[in-house]
Motif scaffolding. Structure first.
Motif, PDB file in Angstrom:
ATOM      1  N   GLY A   1       2.432  -4.678  -3.856  1.00  0.00           N
ATOM      2  CA  GLY A   1       3.455  -3.798  -4.425  1.00  0.00           C
ATOM      3  C   GLY A   1       4.823  -4.093  -3.855  1.00  0.00           C
TER       4      GLY A   1
ATOM      5  N   THR B   1      -2.910  -3.829  -1.466  1.00  0.00           N
ATOM      6  CA  THR B   1      -2.147  -3.225  -2.549  1.00  0.00           C
ATOM      7  C   THR B   1      -0.711  -2.970  -2.118  1.00  0.00           C
TER       8      THR B   1
ATOM      9  N   PHE C   1      -8.276  -2.586   0.605  1.00  0.00           N
ATOM     10  CA  PHE C   1      -7.431  -2.541  -0.584  1.00  0.00           C
ATOM     11  C   PHE C   1      -6.065  -1.937  -0.295  1.00  0.00           C
TER      12      PHE C   1
END
Lengths: 208, 117
Positions: free
Chosen positions: B58, B54, B50
């Motif tokens: 982002g 992520t 993750f």
């Protein structure tokens, strides 16, 4: 593969879907190794801290802090390095605690009216215990021997005490002891030699 | 080399260390478990997929937020029409005929050259 399927496969403990199984088992092995190391060393570490601090709770705090820092910062290091690193942390904790006590002792001495007539020397709590070196025991038998040695070690100056405990009791070599104490190899030898002399004198043994 | 005195003191002190009371043993055990528990979250973060996903998402969103307004401004603002000046020589240069139209002297010289033996 839809996004929800991908997220489900990555969720929770099944995060090993992308992580290799070998990495997870290596991690478990490292944790087990760390647990074995801490279990093996914790009692002597507590003894070390207790002899240095002479306060049970402070000694327990120092050991716990040293364990935490070792796990947080140095768990990735090779396990052969854990012992000197752990004792380096512990020695620093004990020294920090001593310094805090000394500062607190100075403030107490300054604020306590009864100490106003003192000679102005800083209050050193480490010097307040009787020096067992003045009471050599000629015959060491059983528990008496153990107590006299423990008291003699407790009465050693801090650096000599650390050198003696790390070298003799913990079994670190000179380089590891120097790393743990944050000093040179020569200083370790000097401290250790003086500690042995003081202990021999304290328990009344003649040097060989 | 270890002397008998060093050996004896080591044995005494190690024996002393083993003779801890139950409460202290329990507290040391708890301290050890607390320290070992600190190993878990850090490891999980390092292992989880993750984190890079992520981070990448982002970064993409951030880049889109930064670049989109400037791109929209660029498309809405009037584009100045460039003024193009065309040289007459460029237009008449095809085939080489335009050179003589421009310079009468050269044209006269060329005529003289043709009549000369």
């Amino acid at each position: 593969m839809s996004l929800s399927t991908l997220l489900m496969s990555l969720d929770g403990d099944s995060s090993g879907a992308l992580a290799t199984a070998g990495g997870a088992s290596a991690q478990r092995a490292q944790r087990a190794a760390m647990e074995r190391f801490l279990a093996e060393v914790e009692k002597r570490a507590y003894q070390h801290a207790l002899l240095g601090l002479r306060h049970r709770e402070d000694a327990l705090d120092a050991v716990q802090d040293a364990m935490l820092q070792l796990c947080l910062r140095y768990a990735d290091r090779p396990s052969a390095e854990w012992r000197p690193l752990f004792f380096r942390i512990l020695v620093n904790k004990v020294q920090d605690q001593r310094r805090r006590r000394t500062v607190r002792g100075r403030w107490l001495a300054w604020w306590t009216p009864g100490n106003a007539e003192d000679d102005g020397a800083p209050l050193d709590l480490l010097d307040t215990t009787p020096d067992t070196r003045q009471e050599p025991l000629r015959q060491l038998v059983g528990e008496d021997a153990l107590r006299s040695v423990a008291k003699a070690v407790e009465a050693l100056p801090p650096r000599q005490q650390q050198a003696f405990l790390l070298r003799n009791v913990e079994g670190l070599d000179i380089a590891e002891t120097a790393l743990a104490m944050g000093c040179s190899d020569g200083s370790v030898k000097t401290h250790y030699f003086r500690a042995l002399q003081a202990l021999r004198a304290a328990v009344g043994e003649e040097a060989p | 080399m270890t002397t008998p005195f060093e050996k004896a003191t080591r044995e005494w002190l190690r024996r002393d260390a083993e003779n801890l009371d139950g409460q202290t043993r329990s507290q040391l055990n708890r301290a050890r478990q607390t320290a070992l528990a600190e190993l878990q979250p850090r490891r999980r973060w390092g292992r989880t997929p993750f984190l890079p996903l992520t981070a990448a998402a982002g970064a993409a969103v951030l880049a889109a937020l930064l670049l989109l307004p400037s791109a929209m401004n660029r498309s809405l603002s009037p584009v100045p029409t460039p003024v193009v000046t065309i040289d007459e020589g460029d237009l008449g240069g095809a085939g080489g005929q335009g050179l003589f139209d421009e310079d009468p002297t050269l044209f006269a010289l060329a005529a003289v050259g043709e009549t000369a033996p």
